[in-house]
Design a protein around this motif. Structure first.
Motif, PDB file in Angstrom:
ATOM      1  N   ILE A  12       0.836  -1.201   0.000  1.00 26.24           N
ATOM      2  CA  ILE A  12       0.000   0.000   0.000  1.00 26.24           C
ATOM      3  C   ILE A  12       0.870   1.251   0.000  1.00 26.24           C
ATOM      4  O   ILE A  12       0.474   2.298  -0.505  1.00 26.24           O
ATOM      5  N   ASP A  13       2.080   1.158   0.535  1.00 24.15           N
ATOM      6  CA  ASP A  13       2.989   2.308   0.590  1.00 24.15           C
ATOM      7  C   ASP A  13       3.548   2.683  -0.779  1.00 24.15           C
ATOM      8  O   ASP A  13       4.033   3.797  -0.949  1.00 24.15           O
ATOM      9  N   ILE A  15       1.810   2.015  -3.857  1.00 26.45           N
ATOM     10  CA  ILE A  15       0.769   2.099  -4.895  1.00 26.45           C
ATOM     11  C   ILE A  15      -0.210   3.209  -4.546  1.00 26.45           C
ATOM     12  O   ILE A  15      -0.202   3.742  -3.448  1.00 26.45           O
ATOM     13  N   ASP A  16      -1.071   3.505  -5.482  1.00 22.88           N
ATOM     14  CA  ASP A  16      -2.131   4.479  -5.262  1.00 22.88           C
ATOM     15  C   ASP A  16      -3.211   3.831  -4.406  1.00 22.88           C
ATOM     16  O   ASP A  16      -3.889   2.909  -4.851  1.00 22.88           O
ATOM     17  N   GLY A  17      -3.360   4.277  -3.201  1.00 21.43           N
ATOM     18  CA  GLY A  17      -4.314   3.698  -2.267  1.00 21.43           C
ATOM     19  C   GLY A  17      -5.747   3.741  -2.750  1.00 21.43           C
ATOM     20  O   GLY A  17      -6.591   2.972  -2.278  1.00 21.43           O
ATOM     21  N   ASP A  18      -6.060   4.612  -3.706  1.00 18.22           N
ATOM     22  CA  ASP A  18      -7.424   4.686  -4.230  1.00 18.22           C
ATOM     23  C   ASP A  18      -7.847   3.375  -4.885  1.00 18.22           C
ATOM     24  O   ASP A  18      -9.030   3.058  -4.932  1.00 18.22           O
ATOM     25  N   ALA A  19      -6.894   2.598  -5.372  1.00 17.00           N
ATOM     26  CA  ALA A  19      -7.219   1.314  -5.992  1.00 17.00           C
ATOM     27  C   ALA A  19      -7.886   0.393  -4.977  1.00 17.00           C
ATOM     28  O   ALA A  19      -8.726  -0.423  -5.340  1.00 17.00           O
ATOM     29  N   GLU A  33      -5.762  -5.885  -3.442  1.00 20.09           N
ATOM     30  CA  GLU A  33      -4.460  -5.791  -2.771  1.00 20.09           C
ATOM     31  C   GLU A  33      -3.593  -7.005  -3.101  1.00 20.09           C
ATOM     32  O   GLU A  33      -2.397  -6.865  -3.384  1.00 20.09           O
TER      33      GLU A  33
END
Length: 74
Positions: A12-13, A15-19, A33
């Motif tokens: 998560i750190d 990548i774009d968390g919006d995914a 994830e």
């Protein structure tokens, strides 16, 4: 190296968390994830310094298809 260090628990750190956030259910968010972790693992494997240690292209294609199949079923 940053992506490698993030595997598997800190994807998560990098990548774009919006995914993840935009998923309709927690189960879908978990699947996304897992797919992101698998995709980053492939990228890391393909960028190893020593070519003989890199993932074989046939395996890359198979794994990417598997990831796509999971994402299509969300």
């Amino acid at each position: 190296m940053y992506a490698y260090m993030a595997l598997p628990d800190h994807v998560i750190d990098v990548i774009d968390g919006d995914a993840i956030v935009l998923q309709s259910t927690e189960a879908n968010a978990k699947k996304v994830e897992e797919c992101l972790v698998a995709t980053i693992k492939i990228g890391v494997s393909c960028s190893v310094d020593s070519p003989p240690q890199r993932m074989e292209i046939e395996i890359v294609v198979y794994e990417l298809q598997r990831i796509l199949d999971v994402l299509r079923n969300i």
